[in-house]
Write an enzyme that holds these catalytic residues in place. Structure first.
Site, PDB file in Angstrom:
ATOM      1  CG  HIS A 118      -0.361   0.066   2.539  1.00 52.67           C
ATOM      2  ND1 HIS A 118      -0.067   1.253   3.175  1.00 52.67           N
ATOM      3  CD2 HIS A 118       0.005  -0.915   3.396  1.00 52.67           C
ATOM      4  CE1 HIS A 118       0.443   0.999   4.365  1.00 52.67           C
ATOM      5  NE2 HIS A 118       0.509  -0.312   4.524  1.00 52.67           N
ATOM      6  CG  ASP A 120      -2.586   4.203   2.752  1.00 51.10           C
ATOM      7  OD1 ASP A 120      -2.146   3.104   2.322  1.00 51.10           O
ATOM      8  OD2 ASP A 120      -3.482   4.255   3.614  1.00 51.10           O
ATOM      9  CD  GLU A 185      -2.913  -1.292   5.616  1.00 53.28           C
ATOM     10  OE1 GLU A 185      -2.956  -2.264   6.384  1.00 53.28           O
ATOM     11  OE2 GLU A 185      -2.404  -0.194   5.937  1.00 53.28           O
TER      12      GLU A 185
END
Length: 487
Positions: A118, A120, A185
Site C-alpha cells: 500500500h 498510503d 490501507e
C-alpha cells in the site's frame, strides 16, 4: 505398600520416558536449500525509494482531511520511474489512486499470483520528536529514514523495482502476476484493496497465492532462538471496536451522588481490562511451534513437543512474556478513548468510552460483544459496535505451493535464516482477498529488531539500505521461483 510405591515409580518413569522420547524425536522441519548469489542492485533504486518517501501520501481518519495532490504526484512517479511496467503491463486505477497491474504469463493454465502493498502512510503525530524530516527520505548511518520506509512504500517500490528489472532482462513469467497497490490501507482499504479484490473476483481470478505485508525477519525477538527467524503470517486477527456510553443525572460537584456517569463507566472499563478473554493456541501458533520448536533449547523444545501436557505453561509464558506475546494467544482489550465532562465543578450526565478488541481466529465480533456484556453486567452501560470492524481471517495452509515458494525464496535470499508461520496481530489489505485465494500470506523481506520494532507508525521509521536491496532480490527470486516447481 511397597508394591504400590514401586508401581507409582514405574508410572512416573514411563511418563518421563514418554516426554523424553517425544522431545528427542521432535526434530527439525526446516527446508534445506542453498543460498543464491546476490544480484547487483543499482544505487538508482535507492534514489527512487527516497523520491517515493518524499511524497506525503497520508491517510487521515477524517475524510475531509484527504489531500489528493500527493496521490496524483505518486501516480506520476510510478509512470515516470517504471516506464516498462507502465507501457508493457495492463494497468487499472481504482478510486483514482489505487493501482492494479497485470503481467501476463506464458501459461494461461497456471493460476496467477498477487503481490500486494500500500502506498498510503499514517500521519506524523509528533514531528518534533523525529531526528530527521519524516518526509525527507534522508540517508543516514547506512539507513533510509522516513515515514513509509517500513510501512509500506519499501515493499511497494521493492516489488516495482524487481518487476522493472526483470522486464529489462526480457523475462516473462510462466504464470500471470498481479501487482495490487491500495491507497487507503491505513483506514480500512474500502476505496482501494476492497475494490481491487472485488474486481478480480468478478473476473473469475483465482490466485495460487497472495503475498502482502505482515511479518518480517525477526532478530533475537523469538525467545530461545538467537538465529534470525522469518515469520510468515498465515492468518491475521480481526478487529472490532465497541462504544460504551452511560447517561445519568449530573449536578453540582459540591454534592455528588454515590455514583456518577464517570464512576459507572470507569468501573465497566476496569472490569473489561481485568477480565480478558480466554487465551488459546491457534492453528498459526501450533504451526509456529512445529517449525521452530525443534530449533530451541531443551526446555522450550520439550514443552512444544509435549504441548498437550504443557499447554497451560506455554500459554502462561506467552501471556507474561510481552505485550506482543500476549496478543498472539488471546483477543486483546484496548481502551482508546474516554470522554466525559465539560467543566471542573459540573458532574457530567454523560460519559463515553471506546474500546478496541483484536480478535483471534476462532472468535467473532459477536463473541466479543457477548463477553463485554457478561463481564460488565450493568444495564446502565449501553454498548454498540463502532467504526471500522473486521472478523479474523481464515488461516492459510502451510503445505500449499504459495507457502513453499515464499519459504524457499526466504531461505535462498537470507542465508541461515529459520522460517515459521505465525499469526499477524494487526490488519492488512490482504484480508479483503479471501474471495481471490485461500492461500494468503503476509511477509515483508526486512529485518526487525529491538532497534526498529517501534518505529513504524512511530518515531524515526527507517530501514537499512542493505535490507532494501535484499528486498528487491527477494521479489526477483520469488517471481522466478513461481515459474518453476517449488520443492
Amino acid at each position: 505398600m511397597k508394591k504400590f510405591g514401586l508401581g507409582v515409580l514405574l508410572l512416573l518413569l514411563l511418563f518421563v520416558a514418554y516426554i523424553l522420547v517425544k522431545t528427542f524425536t521432535f526434530t527439525s522441519n526446516q527446508l534445506e536449500v542453498a543460498p543464491i548469489e546476490k544480484i547487483g542492485i543499482d544505487d538508482a533504486a535507492v534514489l527512487r525509494l527516497q523520491e517515493a518517501l518524499r511524497i506525503k501520501t497520508i491517510s487521515f481518519e477524517n475524510e475531509e482531511d484527504f489531500d489528493p495532490v500527493p496521490f496524483e504526484a505518486f501516480n506520476a512517479l510510478l509512470a515516470r520511474n517504471y516506464p516498462l511496467i507502465d507501457s508493457l503491463l495492463e494497468h487499472q486505477l481504482f478510486s483514482e489512486f489505487s493501482h492494479l497491474y497485470k503481467w501476463e504469463g506464458a501459461d494461461k493454465n497456471l493460476k496467477p499470483i498477487v503481490l500486494m502493498g500500500h502506498i498510503d502512510v499514517v500521519p506524523i503525530a509528533s514531528p518534533t520528536k523525529w531526528s530527521v524530516d519524516p518526509f525527507g527520505g534522508e540517508i543516514k548511518d547506512g539507513k533510509i529514514w522516513g515515514r513509509g520506509t517500513i510501512d509500506d512504500k519499501f515493499s511497494v517500490i521493492g516489488i516495482l523495482e524487481s518487476v522493472e528489472m526483470l522486464l529489462k532482462e526480457g523475462h516473462r513469467p510462466k504464470r500471470s502476476i498481479y501487482l495490487a497497490f491500495g491507497h487507503d490501507e491505513e483506514i480500512g482499504g474500502e476505496k482501494g484493496a476492497v475494490l481491487i479484490a472485488q474486481h478480480l473476483a468478478s473476473e473469475g481470478v483465482q490466485a495460487e497465492f497472495v503475498l502482502d505485508e505482515g511479518y518480517a525477519i525477526t532478530q533475537k525477538l523469538v525467545p530461545g532462538i538467537d538465529t534470525d527467524v522469518a515469520m510468515i503470517g498465515v492468518g491475521e486477527k480481526g478487529s472490532t471496536t465497541i462504544e460504551f456510553t452511560v447517561d445519568m443525572e449530573g449536578g453540582h460537584s459540591s454534592q455528588p451522588a454515590k455514583e456518577t456517569a464517570i464512576d459507572v463507566l470507569a468501573t465497566a472499563i476496569s472490569k473489561l481490562k481485568t477480565n480478558p478473554l480466554d487465551a488459546s493456541l491457534s492453528a498459526a501458533m501450533n504451526g509456529f511451534m512445529d517449525q521452530l520448536g525443534p530449533e530451541m533449547g531443551f526446555v522450550n523444545k520439550m514443552a512444544f513437543a509435549n504441548r498437550g501436557l504443557f499447554k497451560g505453561i506455554i500459554i502462561g509464558t506467552y501471556e507474561n512474556a510481552s505485550n506482543a506475546g500476549n496478543a498472539l494467544v488471546r483477543s486483546t482489550t484496548a481502551p482508546t478513548i474516554f470522554e466525559a465532562g465539560i467543566k471542573e465543578n459540573v458532574i457530567p450526565t454523560y460519559a463515553r468510552a471506546v474500546v478496541n478488541f483484536r480478535i483471534v481466529p476462532g472468535q467473532t465480533a459477536d463473541d466479543i460483544m457477548q463477553h463485554a456484556s457478561t463481564v460488565i453486567d450493568d444495564e446502565r452501560v449501553v454498548a454498540k459496535f463502532f467504526g471500522f470492524n473486521t472478523e479474523p481471517s481464515p488461516v492459510s495452509p502451510q503445505d500449499s505451493y504459495g507457502y513453499k515458494a515464499i519459504n524457499k525464496t526466504i531461505k535462498q535470499t537470507f542465508e541461515k535464516t529459520l522460517t515459521g508461520p505465525n499469526l499477524v496481530i494487526a490488519a492488512t489489505d490482504s484480508r479483503h482477498f479471501t474471495g481471490v485465494s485461500s492461500n494468503i500470506y503476509r511477509f515483508v523481506p526486512y529485518h526487525i529488531n529491538e532497534d526498529n520494532i517501534n518505529t513504524f507508525h512511530g518515531i524515526d521509521e527507517r530501514i537499512p539500505i542493505a535490507d532494501y536491496k535484499d528486498a528487491i532480490r527477494f521479489y526477483v527470486q520469488l517471481i522466478k521461483n513461481t515459474s518453476t516447481l517449488v520443492h
